[in-house]
Design an enzyme around this catalytic site. Structure first.
Site, PDB file in Angstrom:
ATOM      1  N   GLY A  12       0.838  -1.200   0.000  1.00 49.38           N
ATOM      2  CA  GLY A  12       0.000   0.000   0.000  1.00 49.38           C
ATOM      3  C   GLY A  12       0.869   1.245   0.000  1.00 49.38           C
ATOM      4  NE  ARG A  73      -2.044  -4.681  -0.878  1.00 53.92           N
ATOM      5  CZ  ARG A  73      -1.481  -3.996   0.121  1.00 53.92           C
ATOM      6  NH1 ARG A  73      -0.302  -4.361   0.594  1.00 53.92           N
ATOM      7  NH2 ARG A  73      -2.089  -2.959   0.656  1.00 53.92           N
ATOM      8  CG  ASP A 104       3.849  -6.925   7.977  1.00 55.77           C
ATOM      9  OD1 ASP A 104       3.186  -6.500   7.001  1.00 55.77           O
ATOM     10  OD2 ASP A 104       3.309  -7.445   8.967  1.00 55.77           O
ATOM     11  CB  THR A 127       2.645   0.537   5.995  1.00 58.01           C
ATOM     12  OG1 THR A 127       1.256   0.278   6.276  1.00 58.01           O
ATOM     13  CG2 THR A 127       3.434   0.220   7.249  1.00 58.01           C
ATOM     14  CG  ASP A 129      -1.897  -0.557   7.605  1.00 59.50           C
ATOM     15  OD1 ASP A 129      -2.757   0.302   7.353  1.00 59.50           O
ATOM     16  OD2 ASP A 129      -1.717  -1.565   6.894  1.00 59.50           O
ATOM     17  CG  ASP A 131       1.029  -3.082  10.362  1.00 63.56           C
ATOM     18  OD1 ASP A 131       1.907  -2.427   9.773  1.00 63.56           O
ATOM     19  OD2 ASP A 131       0.300  -3.907   9.786  1.00 63.56           O
ATOM     20  NE  ARG A 173      -2.545  -5.213   5.259  1.00 63.35           N
ATOM     21  CZ  ARG A 173      -2.891  -5.538   4.015  1.00 63.35           C
ATOM     22  NH1 ARG A 173      -3.588  -6.624   3.794  1.00 63.35           N
ATOM     23  NH2 ARG A 173      -2.553  -4.794   3.008  1.00 63.35           N
TER      24      ARG A 173
END
Ligand code: F6P
Length: 333
Positions: A12, A73, A104, A127, A129, A131, A173
């Protein structure tokens, strides 16, 4: 000795990826390294689609969202054939080191590629996110949070005017960094995320929400905003709104913020983080480092083995979750 560095953006896209590309290119130029950029994530390696990058080619991009190298992706990276093709391109182009800006999944791809190619690899966490384990912030997260805040502040205006209840779904996500931070910053009456809710408790949560909303309505609360993490409630915000209507006759408007959270000009924090990380990535290569991700903890840059960075998800601050759960959610009436 390293002579040629390749860079790509994968997964992303996140605001600040361009700032990171720029910084990698400028640092590489400073250390007299040649740089090329592969297009569209790992697809560019598989299809051998690249462009030389010079300081001139990264001029005027620091403020632009998206990524000049494009992103994607790449399912082929999960196959032996795809990995071998990618490795063959790196050999053919005589690349000594590959810097990947992504999340990741992209780092797992990088580690898999490294089984077929012996050049050096470095990850830069990019990202929305947030995360990724090993860094307080990923590139793009701060901008995504600001975008979410701006959007919900606007939703609040119309919610106030119409005395409406909104359920706003945010990206991330399977992690709640965006949802929790945006929810707190917008004084959302309810925050529903992976950190404070499990799908097994849907029925219990539904009746709790219905009670809380009714209580707020009795207190003539003009607006009521529930923020919810994507992929959390079965069927998402729209289904939650439907269930509140069906079980408690409560009218809610579901609003999915979606991809606006990935776009836009990066905020200062992302531009600066991306620039620091890009320079550090090249310096780590020069210093002989390999198979690491650049991270930042407590305002200090550091390196984390890529294999460790992909093991766990970075957790949402417990202080944030606890403040919401134990104080803010209880007093928002
Ligand atoms: O990882 C960034 C992200 O925007 C997530 O928040 C979201 O779940 C996902 O990407 C969507 O990915 P795609 O655009 O491939 O559907």
């Amino acid at each position: 000795m390293i002579k040629k560095v390749a860079v790509l953006t994968s997964g992303g896209d996140a605001p600040g990826m361009n700032a990171a590309i720029r910084s990698v290119v400028l640092a590489a130029h400073h250390y007299k390294l040649q740089t090329i950029g592969f297009y569209s994530g790992y697809n560019g390696l598989i299809e051998d689609s690249s462009t030389p990058l010079t300081p001139a080619s990264v001029n005027g991009i620091i403020h632009r969202g998206g990524t000049i190298l494009k992103s994607a992706r790449c399912p082929a990276m999960h196959t032996e054939q795809g990995l071998k093709l990618a490795a063959a391109t790196l050999e053919k182009e005589e690349v000594d080191a590959l810097i990947v800006i992504g999340g990741d999944g992209s780092f797992n791809g990088l580690l898999a590629l490294n089984q077929h190619w012996t050049g050096r690899i470095i990850g830069i966490p990019g990202t929305i996110d947030n995360d990724i384990d090993g860094t307080d912030f990923t590139i793009g997260f701060s901008t995504a949070v600001n975008t979410g805040i701006e959007a919900i502040d606007k939703i609040r205006d119309t919610a106030e005017a119409f005395e409406r209840i909104f359920i706003v779904e945010l990206m991330g996500r399977r992690s709640g960094h965006i949802t929790f931070n945006v929810g707190i910053a917008c004084a959302a009456e309810q925050i529903l995320s992976f950190e404070n809710f499990s799908q097994d408790d849907e029925q219990e949560k539904l009746s709790h929400l219905a009670k809380e909303i009714s209580r707020a309505q009795q207190n003539r609360h003009a607006s009521y905003i529930i923020v919810i993490a994507e992929n959390l409630w079965r069927g998402g915000a729209t289904e939650l709104a439907r269930q509140l209507k069906e079980t408690a006759n409560i009218d809610c408007t579901a609003c999915i913020l979606g991809y606006i959270q990935r776009g836009g000009s990066p905020v200062a924090k992302d531009r600066i983080l991306a620039t620091k990380m890009g320079v550090a990535a090249v310096q780590e290569l020069i210093a002989g480092n390999d198979k690491v991700m650049i991270g930042e903890r407590n305002n200090q840059l550091l390196t984390v083995p890529l294999a460790v960075a992909v093991l766990h998800k970075e957790k949402v601050s417990e202080n944030l979750v606890s403040a919401q759960e134990n104080i803010l959610a209880l007093t928002a009436q």
